[in-house]
Design a protein around this motif. Structure first.
Motif, PDB file in Angstrom:
ATOM      1  N   ASP A  38       0.849  -1.023  -0.067  1.00 40.00           N
ATOM      2  CA  ASP A  38      -0.182  -0.032  -0.133  1.00 40.00           C
ATOM      3  C   ASP A  38       0.987   1.234   0.007  1.00 40.00           C
ATOM      4  OD1 ASP A  38      -3.325   0.392   0.849  1.00 40.00           O
ATOM      5  OD2 ASP A  38      -2.631  -1.428   0.355  1.00 40.00           O
ATOM      6  N   TYR A  67       0.452   8.125   3.874  1.00 40.23           N
ATOM      7  CA  TYR A  67       0.701   6.778   4.435  1.00 40.23           C
ATOM      8  C   TYR A  67       2.051   6.578   5.231  1.00 40.23           C
ATOM      9  CZ  TYR A  67       0.640   1.609   4.313  1.00 40.23           C
ATOM     10  OH  TYR A  67       0.563   0.218   4.887  1.00 40.23           O
ATOM     11  N   SER A 102      -9.061   1.472   4.394  1.00 44.68           N
ATOM     12  CA  SER A 102      -8.762   1.106   2.906  1.00 44.68           C
ATOM     13  C   SER A 102     -10.214   1.407   2.424  1.00 44.68           C
ATOM     14  CB  SER A 102      -8.627  -0.258   2.783  1.00 44.68           C
ATOM     15  OG  SER A 102      -7.200  -0.445   3.524  1.00 44.68           O
ATOM     16  N   GLY A 105     -11.049   4.962   2.191  1.00 43.08           N
ATOM     17  CA  GLY A 105     -10.237   5.457   1.053  1.00 43.08           C
ATOM     18  C   GLY A 105     -10.653   5.251  -0.363  1.00 43.08           C
ATOM     19  N   ARG A 118      -5.653   7.703   4.055  1.00 39.79           N
ATOM     20  CA  ARG A 118      -4.385   7.200   3.884  1.00 39.79           C
ATOM     21  C   ARG A 118      -3.410   7.365   5.120  1.00 39.79           C
ATOM     22  NH1 ARG A 118      -2.222   3.890   0.548  1.00 39.79           N
ATOM     23  NH2 ARG A 118      -0.392   5.345  -0.106  1.00 39.79           N
ATOM     24  N   GLN A 121      -4.907   4.651   7.477  1.00 42.17           N
ATOM     25  CA  GLN A 121      -4.142   3.295   6.930  1.00 42.17           C
ATOM     26  C   GLN A 121      -2.796   2.967   7.536  1.00 42.17           C
ATOM     27  OE1 GLN A 121      -4.346   3.291   2.539  1.00 42.17           O
ATOM     28  NE2 GLN A 121      -5.060   1.358   2.807  1.00 42.17           N
ATOM     29  N   LEU A 181      -7.275   0.266  -3.167  1.00 42.85           N
ATOM     30  CA  LEU A 181      -7.572   0.431  -1.761  1.00 42.85           C
ATOM     31  C   LEU A 181      -8.860  -0.503  -1.394  1.00 42.85           C
ATOM     32  CD1 LEU A 181      -7.537   4.282  -1.153  1.00 42.85           C
ATOM     33  CD2 LEU A 181      -5.707   2.590  -0.926  1.00 42.85           C
TER      34      LEU A 181
END
Length: 486
Positions: A38, A67, A102, A105, A118, A121, A181
């Protein structure tokens, strides 16, 4: 009591049979793959995302950086939470946060919504990743069995970024960038359901939590990672300098707090072993060069060669195949030749690959000039990552498994990926978000500089590792001489 039960490490209360252990390992590897890929899976979709949400060049990079910042900045905290709360519990909480964010997103309706999802995540990944590695090491005593499991884990960790590029290209071209995602949701739910029943449980510790250490670690790591990701975009601006200064000051305070704490967030004693420290340094340098290669090769394929998301993602297949092919034989090579010899051999292959890419041209042969060195990057990474993982995790006490896992993955995500990528982009002279506007000749020249810097990275890693090998042999000879004298 059966032999299987008594062979389990202390603290593991669920004695898995061979089939259960295999499924549990598959759950750990699947989760780790999701967390790692990811970081790159939306790379090839950035042009589409920019057009849909109207991102400016200055804000587009935060689809990636949000992220990276949360993941890298919270890894030390995530590792310690696993030590205190139990690895399975922390793994499940982190994976649940990751799956929910996810889904959010993938359903994003604005730029702010997507960036926030993000970041969340990354928080989930920072909790789940150290716990996943700790579950693996606690379930496999040191030796060939652990080396095989770590070989698969290292392959997933090193190959996940390239798999993300391939999968992102396939999903963006064949369906929608949102599936980059949303694909985490069904896979993550399956991992949670199966893992809750089959992953070994570890006891929860009844000890005070190091709140001052946690605060300084989060502030320090987050500020450092932010500074590193801002260097390519803003240069040595006030925000970059202040962020790095705050990070250094907070981490210095963290070290002081940890030396005095009765129950520290991070076991500083893990850094008293020179072999572990040199392995961490070499690991950061190698990962930095590798992540820089991913970034620049995507730009080269899409900007200079004009390939679409699917084709540019597919071009990373040789790299991915190289990693997973070598990871299958690396444990046997280490058993026969030792981690130092295998690791140094892998770094030499990486060095040759970066040298080839430092001479890349616009109209050169794609197979010889790009795909061959990409396969060599995969082979070299497959031969390098496992020996480094073994050296970093060898001899770690059971109670420090989470701290050691957080330390290892901080070196990979925050140190190598953020710092290494920032240095390589700075050396190239092109911006992290403006590659599409960069003239192709300037992009090629920048790549020469970037891969030349990666050569320096790996050369230093080789020198550090050779020095550690020499030191280890000198110590062994002295110990042997003392035994003879006695």
């Amino acid at each position: 009591m059966s032999a299987q039960t008594t062979a389990l490490p202390d603290g593991v209360t669920t004695p898995p049979g061979r089939a259960r252990a295999g499924i549990a390992l598959a759950v750990i590897l699947t989760a780790q793959l999701m967390l790692v890929l990811d970081a790159t899976i939306v790379n090839v979709a950035l042009p589409v995302i920019r057009g849909q949400f109207g991102f400016s060049p200055a804000t587009l990079s935060w689809v990636l950086n949000a992220y990276t910042l949360a993941f890298g900045g919270l890894l030390l905290l995530g590792g310690r939470l696993g030590d205190v709360l139990g690895y399975r519990r922390t793994f499940m909480v982190g994976l649940s946060i990751f799956v929910i964010s996810s889904a959010l997103g993938g359903a994003a309706q604005s730029a702010e919504w997507l960036i926030t999802a993000r970041a969340v995540q990354g928080i989930g990944a920072a909790l789940a990743a150290p716990a996943a590695l700790s579950l693996l090491t606690r379930s496999h005593p040191e030796g060939p069995a652990r080396n095989r499991a770590l070989g698969l884990f290292a392959a997933v960790s090193s190959g996940g970024a390239s798999i993300g590029l391939i999968l992102g290209g396939v999903l963006t071209s064949g369906a929608s960038w949102r599936w980059s995602l949303l694909i985490n949701v069904p896979i993550g739910i399956a991992a949670i359901v199966i893992g809750s029943r089959l992953l070994p449980d570890t006891e929860r510790r009844r000890e005070p939590f190091d709140i001052p250490g946690a605060l300084t670690a989060v502030i320090g790591m987050t500020s450092l990672v932010a500074g590193f990701v801002w260097i390519p975009e803003y240069g040595w601006s006030l925000r970059t300098v202040v962020s790095l200064a705050v990070g250094v000051a907070a981490m210095a305070s963290f070290a002081i707090i940890e030396r005095r704490a009765g129950f520290p967030l991070f076991a500083l004693r893990l850094l008293r072993e020179p072999n572990r420290v040199t392995a961490l340094l070499a690991f950061m340098l190698v990962v930095g060069g590798q992540m820089g290669g991913f970034f620049f090769l995507v730009q080269y394929l899409q900007v200079a060669r004009g390939y679409d998301a699917f084709t540019s993602g597919l071009a990373f297949l040789p790299l991915t195949v190289g990693i997973f092919a070598v990871s299958r034989i690396a444990p046997r090579l280490i058993t026969r030749y030792g981690p130092f010899a295998v690791g140094i051999g892998g770094m030499i292959i990486l060095l040759a690959a970066h040298l080839m890419l430092s001479r890349i041209t616009l109209d050169g042969n794609l197979i010889v000039g790009v795909l061959l060195p990409m396969m060599m990057l995969g082979i070299g990474a497959g031969a390098t990552f496992l020996p480094m993982n073994i050296r970093i995790l060898s001899g770690v006490p059971a109670q420090d498994a989470g701290s050691a896992s957080g330390m290892l993955q901080t070196a990979q995500q925050a140190g190598g990926a953020a710092l290494g990528l920032a240095v390589l982009i700075a050396a190239s002279g092109i911006g992290s978000t403006g590659a599409g506007a960069t003239p192709v000749p300037a992009l090629i020249t920048g790549m020469h500089h970037a891969f030349g810097t990666a050569v320096i990275f790996v050369s230093v890693a080789v020198a550090v590792t050779v020095g550690a090998l020499i030191r280890e042999r000198v110590v062994a000879r002295r110990a042997a001489a003392q035994v003879v004298e006695m």
